[in-house]
Design a protein around this motif. Structure first.
Motif, PDB file in Angstrom:
ATOM      1  N   ASN A   1      -2.139  -4.952  -6.079  1.00  0.00           N
ATOM      2  CA  ASN A   1      -1.623  -4.658  -4.742  1.00  0.00           C
ATOM      3  C   ASN A   1      -1.664  -5.877  -3.815  1.00  0.00           C
ATOM      4  OD1 ASN A   1      -3.054  -1.438  -5.039  1.00  0.00           O
ATOM      5  ND2 ASN A   1      -0.876  -1.867  -4.974  1.00  0.00           N
TER       6      ASN A   1
ATOM      7  N   GLU B   1       0.839  -1.196   0.000  1.00  0.00           N
ATOM      8  CA  GLU B   1       0.000   0.000   0.000  1.00  0.00           C
ATOM      9  C   GLU B   1       0.876   1.249   0.000  1.00  0.00           C
ATOM     10  OE1 GLU B   1      -3.219   0.247  -0.190  1.00  0.00           O
ATOM     11  OE2 GLU B   1      -3.775  -1.870   0.024  1.00  0.00           O
TER      12      GLU B   1
ATOM     13  N   ARG C   1      -5.206  -0.910  -8.119  1.00  0.00           N
ATOM     14  CA  ARG C   1      -5.293  -1.724  -6.911  1.00  0.00           C
ATOM     15  C   ARG C   1      -5.382  -3.222  -7.212  1.00  0.00           C
ATOM     16  NH1 ARG C   1      -5.429   1.012  -2.473  1.00  0.00           N
ATOM     17  NH2 ARG C   1      -5.967  -0.873  -1.326  1.00  0.00           N
TER      18      ARG C   1
ATOM     19  N   THR D   1       0.244   8.712  -0.683  1.00  0.00           N
ATOM     20  CA  THR D   1      -0.949   9.022  -1.476  1.00  0.00           C
ATOM     21  C   THR D   1      -2.126   8.237  -0.925  1.00  0.00           C
ATOM     22  OG1 THR D   1      -0.436   7.274  -3.077  1.00  0.00           O
ATOM     23  CG2 THR D   1       0.394   9.487  -3.554  1.00  0.00           C
ATOM     24  N   PRO D   2      -3.352   8.753  -1.134  1.00  0.00           N
ATOM     25  CA  PRO D   2      -4.511   8.089  -0.532  1.00  0.00           C
ATOM     26  C   PRO D   2      -4.852   6.752  -1.160  1.00  0.00           C
ATOM     27  CG  PRO D   2      -5.210   9.911  -1.929  1.00  0.00           C
ATOM     28  CD  PRO D   2      -3.715  10.012  -1.836  1.00  0.00           C
ATOM     29  N   THR D   3      -4.392   6.499  -2.377  1.00  0.00           N
ATOM     30  CA  THR D   3      -4.704   5.237  -3.021  1.00  0.00           C
ATOM     31  C   THR D   3      -3.626   4.919  -4.042  1.00  0.00           C
ATOM     32  OG1 THR D   3      -6.440   3.986  -4.178  1.00  0.00           O
ATOM     33  CG2 THR D   3      -6.090   6.270  -4.863  1.00  0.00           C
ATOM     34  N   ASP D   4      -3.803   3.805  -4.733  1.00  0.00           N
ATOM     35  CA  ASP D   4      -2.839   3.346  -5.727  1.00  0.00           C
ATOM     36  C   ASP D   4      -3.462   3.456  -7.115  1.00  0.00           C
ATOM     37  OD1 ASP D   4      -0.166   1.462  -5.771  1.00  0.00           O
ATOM     38  OD2 ASP D   4      -1.530   0.932  -7.395  1.00  0.00           O
TER      39      ASP D   4
END
Length: 278
Positions: free
Chosen positions: A146, A133, A143, A137-140
């Motif tokens: 991941n 993760e 995903r 940053t708040p997200t990838d």
């Protein structure tokens, strides 16, 4: 003309203190408040990924498995990024952490980090799950990559024996009866190949030994009968690997025992004779 509230007097603001404006000239500037939204440049999200190169482990129970897990950052990302790394061994609905050298790591664009890990197989099929993760940053960006899963498929060879008498309680009018039983040996697992099995039965009918090969889910049955008068009788049975080529995963059902009772029927004296009247 009377200016509205908030109007700005141009003559008063002029650097020449109104010079250049006729006394007959009047001018005002109005201000209207507005909201201005700033649209900055959106930072590019990193695309972290993880993989366990070996996706299936075919092993016996209680086997130590040593393998590798990889974590990566996409090569076209414009800057280094930090990520959280984790690895777990999922047994049933429970996840148990697997030790990694680090839990957070800084990745350069295009970098892959590889770590060794060790887990122990259980008596059932389990999973090894790796996850990564982003930290900053708040997200990838993607995903879907991941997480990766490897499967531990346990070669859990398992046989069982069961003694099934026709009856466990006999009441007979005569002095003896043929007591009948069936001994069932079955293979519970579905792994390929045959297993050599030795079956031993002891009881009033004398010792019996059978050596056989059982395929996946195969069942073999043997009769065990003896003549018995009034009394209590016990039959014992066992089924075990015939050699050390395999191990039974659940030895609790490799033995069985039953007790059989035979009783003489109590008949009234008058019923013991046959009377014929002419």
């Amino acid at each position: 003309m009377t200016p509205e509230a908030g109007a700005f007097d141009l003559k008063a603001y002029h650097t020449d203190q109104g010079e250049g404006f006729s006394n007959a000239v009047e001018g005002w500037r109005w201000y209207l408040p507005v909201m201005v939204t700033w649209y900055g440049i959106v930072a590019e999200l990193p695309d972290f990924s993880t993989t366990i190169p070996e996706h299936v482990f075919d092993v016996a129970p209680n086997t130590k498995i040593t393998s590798k897990v990889r974590f990566s950052l996409n090569a076209d990302h414009p800057q280094p990024e930090t990520a959280r790394l984790s690895l777990v061994h999922k047994v049933g609905n429970n996840e148990y952490p697997v030790t990694l050298p680090v839990t957070e790591a800084l990745f350069q664009p295009g970098e892959t980090k590889e770590y060794d890990f060790t887990v122990t197989s259980q008596h059932t099929n389990t999973e090894i799950i790796s996850r990564i993760e982003p930290v900053s940053t708040p997200t990838d960006a993607n995903r879907d990559n991941n997480e990766d899963i490897a499967h531990i498929e346990v070669q859990a060879y398992d046989i069982a024996i069961k003694i099934q008498p026709l009856k466990t309680n006999w009441v007979i009018p005569d002095n003896s009866v043929l007591v009948e039983s069936t001994v069932t040996v079955r293979r519970k697992d579905n792994f390929p190949g045959t297993l050599p099995v030795k079956v031993t039965i002891n009881g009033p009918g004398g010792p019996k030994v059978h050596t056989l090969n059982l395929g996946p889910k195969e069942i073999k049955q043997y009769p065990y009968n003896f003549n018995a008068g009034p009394g209590t009788y016990t039959i014992n049975g066992e089924a075990w690997p015939a050699n050390d080529s395999w191990t039974d995963v659940y030895p609790q059902d490799n033995k069985d025992s039953v007790t059989i009772t035979v009783k003489k029927m109590n008949l009234p004296e008058t019923d013991r004779k046959i009377r014929v009247g002419l």
